[in-house]
Scaffold this motif. Structure first.
Motif, PDB file in Angstrom:
ATOM      1  N   ASP A  57      -8.208   4.321   3.490  1.00 20.21           N
ATOM      2  CA  ASP A  57      -9.273   3.239   3.476  1.00 20.21           C
ATOM      3  C   ASP A  57     -10.423   3.831   3.127  1.00 20.21           C
ATOM      4  OD1 ASP A  57     -10.365   0.937   4.035  1.00 20.21           O
ATOM      5  OD2 ASP A  57     -10.316   1.012   6.136  1.00 20.21           O
ATOM      6  N   MET A  58     -11.366   3.056   2.626  1.00 21.44           N
ATOM      7  CA  MET A  58     -12.702   3.694   2.362  1.00 21.44           C
ATOM      8  C   MET A  58     -13.930   2.886   2.874  1.00 21.44           C
ATOM      9  SD  MET A  58     -14.506   4.802  -1.566  1.00 21.44           S
ATOM     10  CE  MET A  58     -14.955   3.067  -2.026  1.00 21.44           C
ATOM     11  N   LEU A  59     -14.828   3.706   3.724  1.00 21.63           N
ATOM     12  CA  LEU A  59     -15.986   3.013   4.445  1.00 21.63           C
ATOM     13  C   LEU A  59     -17.284   3.805   3.711  1.00 21.63           C
ATOM     14  CD1 LEU A  59     -14.553   3.475   8.065  1.00 21.63           C
ATOM     15  CD2 LEU A  59     -14.574   1.495   6.290  1.00 21.63           C
ATOM     16  N   ASN A  60     -18.220   2.516   3.594  1.00 19.65           N
ATOM     17  CA  ASN A  60     -19.635   3.044   3.329  1.00 19.65           C
ATOM     18  C   ASN A  60     -20.329   3.582   4.652  1.00 19.65           C
ATOM     19  OD1 ASN A  60     -20.187   0.895   4.666  1.00 19.65           O
ATOM     20  ND2 ASN A  60     -21.017  -0.217   2.688  1.00 19.65           N
ATOM     21  N   SER A  61     -21.717   3.984   4.264  1.00 18.87           N
ATOM     22  CA  SER A  61     -22.539   4.693   5.413  1.00 18.87           C
ATOM     23  C   SER A  61     -22.601   3.485   6.148  1.00 18.87           C
ATOM     24  CB  SER A  61     -23.843   5.098   4.725  1.00 18.87           C
ATOM     25  OG  SER A  61     -24.396   3.852   3.857  1.00 18.87           O
ATOM     26  N   SER A  62     -22.632   2.401   6.067  1.00 21.22           N
ATOM     27  CA  SER A  62     -22.786   1.172   7.055  1.00 21.22           C
ATOM     28  C   SER A  62     -21.708   0.844   7.865  1.00 21.22           C
ATOM     29  CB  SER A  62     -23.751  -0.027   6.508  1.00 21.22           C
ATOM     30  OG  SER A  62     -22.668  -0.774   5.455  1.00 21.22           O
ATOM     31  N   ASN A  63     -20.788   1.583   7.612  1.00 19.40           N
ATOM     32  CA  ASN A  63     -19.427   1.455   8.322  1.00 19.40           C
ATOM     33  C   ASN A  63     -18.832   0.155   8.001  1.00 19.40           C
ATOM     34  OD1 ASN A  63     -17.870   3.174  10.033  1.00 19.40           O
ATOM     35  ND2 ASN A  63     -18.350   1.999  11.695  1.00 19.40           N
ATOM     36  N   SER A  64     -18.844  -0.256   6.710  1.00 21.73           N
ATOM     37  CA  SER A  64     -18.341  -1.317   6.178  1.00 21.73           C
ATOM     38  C   SER A  64     -16.978  -1.017   5.320  1.00 21.73           C
ATOM     39  CB  SER A  64     -19.064  -2.196   5.477  1.00 21.73           C
ATOM     40  OG  SER A  64     -20.202  -2.962   6.166  1.00 21.73           O
ATOM     41  N   ARG A  65     -16.079  -1.690   5.531  1.00 21.92           N
ATOM     42  CA  ARG A  65     -14.805  -1.485   4.699  1.00 21.92           C
ATOM     43  C   ARG A  65     -15.076  -1.979   3.210  1.00 21.92           C
ATOM     44  NH1 ARG A  65      -9.416  -3.165   7.166  1.00 21.92           N
ATOM     45  NH2 ARG A  65     -10.055  -1.558   8.402  1.00 21.92           N
ATOM     46  N   ILE A  66     -14.755  -1.049   2.285  1.00 24.76           N
ATOM     47  CA  ILE A  66     -15.128  -1.168   0.951  1.00 24.76           C
ATOM     48  C   ILE A  66     -13.613  -1.508   0.016  1.00 24.76           C
ATOM     49  CG2 ILE A  66     -16.012  -0.690  -1.350  1.00 24.76           C
ATOM     50  CD1 ILE A  66     -18.015   1.061   0.373  1.00 24.76           C
ATOM     51  N   TYR A  67     -12.778  -0.716   0.448  1.00 22.81           N
ATOM     52  CA  TYR A  67     -11.537  -0.751  -0.605  1.00 22.81           C
ATOM     53  C   TYR A  67     -10.409  -0.125   0.231  1.00 22.81           C
ATOM     54  CZ  TYR A  67      -8.885   0.144  -4.806  1.00 22.81           C
ATOM     55  OH  TYR A  67      -7.879  -0.021  -5.760  1.00 22.81           O
ATOM     56  N   VAL A  68      -9.361  -0.685  -0.102  1.00 22.68           N
ATOM     57  CA  VAL A  68      -7.936  -0.109   0.461  1.00 22.68           C
ATOM     58  C   VAL A  68      -7.012   0.312  -0.714  1.00 22.68           C
ATOM     59  CG1 VAL A  68      -5.920  -0.524   1.770  1.00 22.68           C
ATOM     60  CG2 VAL A  68      -8.175  -1.403   2.663  1.00 22.68           C
ATOM     61  N   SER A  69      -6.935   1.370  -0.679  1.00 21.86           N
ATOM     62  CA  SER A  69      -6.110   2.143  -1.827  1.00 21.86           C
ATOM     63  C   SER A  69      -4.572   1.587  -2.091  1.00 21.86           C
ATOM     64  CB  SER A  69      -6.334   3.680  -2.087  1.00 21.86           C
ATOM     65  OG  SER A  69      -5.195   4.159  -3.021  1.00 21.86           O
ATOM     66  N   GLY A  70      -4.365   1.343  -3.262  1.00 23.77           N
ATOM     67  CA  GLY A  70      -2.810   0.953  -2.931  1.00 23.77           C
ATOM     68  C   GLY A  70      -2.205   2.028  -4.017  1.00 23.77           C
ATOM     69  N   SER A  71      -2.698   3.226  -4.200  1.00 23.40           N
ATOM     70  CA  SER A  71      -2.002   4.395  -4.981  1.00 23.40           C
ATOM     71  C   SER A  71      -0.744   4.856  -4.374  1.00 23.40           C
ATOM     72  CB  SER A  71      -2.939   5.641  -5.299  1.00 23.40           C
ATOM     73  OG  SER A  71      -3.239   6.090  -4.107  1.00 23.40           O
ATOM     74  N   SER A  72      -0.809   4.908  -2.972  1.00 21.96           N
ATOM     75  CA  SER A  72       0.226   5.569  -2.359  1.00 21.96           C
ATOM     76  C   SER A  72       1.386   4.487  -2.453  1.00 21.96           C
ATOM     77  CB  SER A  72       0.054   5.800  -0.903  1.00 21.96           C
ATOM     78  OG  SER A  72      -0.423   4.272  -0.165  1.00 21.96           O
ATOM     79  N   THR A  73       1.354   3.328  -2.933  1.00 20.22           N
ATOM     80  CA  THR A  73       2.670   2.479  -3.211  1.00 20.22           C
ATOM     81  C   THR A  73       3.371   3.213  -4.136  1.00 20.22           C
ATOM     82  OG1 THR A  73       1.368   1.149  -4.819  1.00 20.22           O
ATOM     83  CG2 THR A  73       1.463   0.377  -2.437  1.00 20.22           C
ATOM     84  N   ASN A  74       2.891   4.011  -5.067  1.00 20.38           N
ATOM     85  CA  ASN A  74       3.539   4.629  -6.174  1.00 20.38           C
ATOM     86  C   ASN A  74       4.403   6.027  -5.809  1.00 20.38           C
ATOM     87  OD1 ASN A  74       2.770   2.728  -7.945  1.00 20.38           O
ATOM     88  ND2 ASN A  74       0.710   3.537  -7.971  1.00 20.38           N
ATOM     89  N   VAL A  75       4.678   5.892  -4.652  1.00 20.87           N
ATOM     90  CA  VAL A  75       5.513   7.242  -4.084  1.00 20.87           C
ATOM     91  C   VAL A  75       7.002   7.205  -4.555  1.00 20.87           C
ATOM     92  CG1 VAL A  75       6.794   8.256  -1.901  1.00 20.87           C
ATOM     93  CG2 VAL A  75       4.474   7.418  -1.779  1.00 20.87           C
ATOM     94  N   LYS A  76       7.522   8.249  -5.174  1.00 21.48           N
ATOM     95  CA  LYS A  76       8.557   8.468  -5.731  1.00 21.48           C
ATOM     96  C   LYS A  76       9.512   9.327  -5.296  1.00 21.48           C
ATOM     97  CE  LYS A  76       8.309   4.980  -8.690  1.00 21.48           C
ATOM     98  NZ  LYS A  76       8.980   3.755  -8.364  1.00 21.48           N
ATOM     99  N   GLY A  77      10.802   9.071  -5.083  1.00 21.26           N
ATOM    100  CA  GLY A  77      11.727   9.913  -4.481  1.00 21.26           C
ATOM    101  C   GLY A  77      13.024  10.042  -5.481  1.00 21.26           C
ATOM    102  N   ALA A  78      13.639  11.452  -5.208  1.00 19.74           N
ATOM    103  CA  ALA A  78      14.823  11.633  -6.227  1.00 19.74           C
ATOM    104  C   ALA A  78      15.868  12.416  -5.406  1.00 19.74           C
ATOM    105  CB  ALA A  78      14.416  12.423  -7.586  1.00 19.74           C
ATOM    106  N   TYR A  79      17.086  12.312  -5.523  1.00 15.36           N
ATOM    107  CA  TYR A  79      18.059  13.276  -5.152  1.00 15.36           C
ATOM    108  C   TYR A  79      18.286  14.014  -6.054  1.00 15.36           C
ATOM    109  CZ  TYR A  79      22.382  15.176  -3.589  1.00 15.36           C
ATOM    110  OH  TYR A  79      23.606  15.835  -3.037  1.00 15.36           O
ATOM    111  N   LEU A  80      18.360  15.549  -5.830  1.00 14.75           N
ATOM    112  CA  LEU A  80      18.765  16.557  -6.673  1.00 14.75           C
ATOM    113  C   LEU A  80      20.030  17.083  -6.057  1.00 14.75           C
ATOM    114  CD1 LEU A  80      15.303  18.193  -7.602  1.00 14.75           C
ATOM    115  CD2 LEU A  80      16.489  16.352  -8.600  1.00 14.75           C
ATOM    116  N   PRO A  81      21.256  17.061  -6.659  1.00 13.36           N
ATOM    117  CA  PRO A  81      22.478  17.548  -6.216  1.00 13.36           C
ATOM    118  C   PRO A  81      22.254  19.056  -6.021  1.00 13.36           C
ATOM    119  CG  PRO A  81      22.895  16.244  -8.325  1.00 13.36           C
ATOM    120  CD  PRO A  81      21.573  16.564  -8.205  1.00 13.36           C
TER     121      PRO A  81
END
Length: 377
Positions: A49-73
């Protein structure tokens, strides 16, 4: 004596059959389901989450929705968690206010996006959620790599982002890898290990941006070998389609993105005379034949790509002096474009010990090629 020999022979047969039996019993769909569920868990844990100096919410990141997993034998599961998209976040702050980027969930003292809290969240994930992954052997591992770039496709990337902006200072967070054995998690769940004992057995490695000459040289070899060709062969999309990373608790990871050669422009193209246009059945048959021929060509080129990658890894992977005896080389090839029966991603994995055996002459080249594990996604 004969009875003893028979017992020994039976035991040997059991040992030799074990890997094959595991392969037969391994449920790939179940593993993919477990990984997908935990990708979503990690996405929530690392949502920011990102807050400005007045403590107002500006933006919630969606970047973490791109988590990727893989199984390596024979290694386990690796999760790549994207770093906070700092530049995209800051561009949304048009008033140039001072901003704080924090984790969306968590107590105030644990919500700041910094190295310590990233490690704490990674350990929380390993402790509370990772044990739900079934089918892992006791000696296999679960690893989180924080600092990978995200992508909505099935691509699997690593990157060297500079870090995030927190208040009026730029804090450089290194790429972090946090890993634990499945056995340690099982012992914790059964009560054999306390939480503090488990935490002490979780390995944490920090990789600041650093240039490894041997990794760069192998990267250049891949670039040269997979440079653009004149035919239908798969090759790198561009010079930015290759990246690499060294992890102290894993080894070397390369990611490449390739696409099919320009020969694809000839697919389904042919002169159709005015007479044949009137014969829909004939035109349909010709198009079907051309499509089948194209699919055969793509499949043949894909098979060549698999063979070439295995050869590059065995022939040139031995030059990686940074990768230690008990570590791995992982090469992930993302395939751009959609083709019938061709996967979106292929992982090539080999142990450093295999490369050393080739150097020492205790394993020939063909045997080493057979040791390269190929996993398609």
């Amino acid at each position: 004596m004969k009875r003893l020999q028979k017992i020994i022979l039976t035991l040997l047969l059991i040992l030799l059959a074990s890997p094959a039996m595991f392969a037969q019993n391994f449920d790939a769909d179940r593993m993919n389901r477990d990984i997908t569920i935990l990708e979503n868990v990690l996405s929530e844990l690392f949502k920011v989450d990102m807050l400005n100096s007045s403590n107002s919410r500006i933006y919630v990141s969606g970047s973490s929705t791109n988590v990727k997993g893989a199984y390596l034998p024979d290694y386990g599961v690796i999760f790549m968690v994207p770093r906070v998209g700092s530049h995209r976040l800051l561009r949304t702050n048009y008033n140039n206010d001072q901003v704080d980027i924090t984790f969306y969930y968590g107590d105030e003292d644990k919500s700041e996006v910094n190295e310590e809290n990233i490690i704490l969240r990674s350990k929380e994930f390993l402790r509370d959620y990772a044990p739900t992954i079934g089918q892992l052997k006791p000696n296999e591992k679960i690893m989180i790599v924080y600092g990978a770039s995200g992508n909505r496709s099935n691509n699997f990337y690593v990157s060297f982002d500079l870090g995030i902006k927190n208040s009026d200072k730029e804090e450089k967070i290194p790429i972090l890898s946090v890993v634990v054995d499945k056995k340690q998690l099982s012992d914790y769940r059964s009560g054999k290990l306390s939480e503090s004992n488990l935490n002490s057995r979780i390995s944490v490695a920090k990789n600041a941006k650093k240039e490894y000459l041997d990794l760069k040289v192998l990267g250049n070899i891949f670039e040269t070998a997979l440079g653009e060709g004149e035919g239908n062969e798969f090759h790198l999309v561009n010079r930015n389609s290759l990246s690499y990373l060294y992890l102290e608790n894993f080894g070397a990871i390369y990611t490449l993105t390739v696409h099919k050669g320009h020969g694809r422009n000839t697919q389904l193209v042919g002169t159709i005379s005015s007479q044949s246009r009137n014969d829909i059945a004939e035109v349909s048959q010709r198009l079907k034949e051309q499509e089948e021929e194209m699919n055969k060509t793509v499949q043949a080129e894909y098979d060549k790509l698999i063979s070439r990658m295995k050869e590059f890894i065995i022939d040139y992977g031995r030059t990686l002096s940074s990768v230690k005896q008990n570590q791995h080389l992982l090469v992930t090839v993302n395939i751009s474009g959609r083709f019938e029966d061709i996967p979106d991603r292929v992982d090539f994995q080999v142990k450093r010990s295999v490369l050393d055996q080739v150097d020492k002459g205790s394993m020939n080249r063909q045997q080493a090629l057979n040791q390269v594990m190929v996993t398609e996604y």
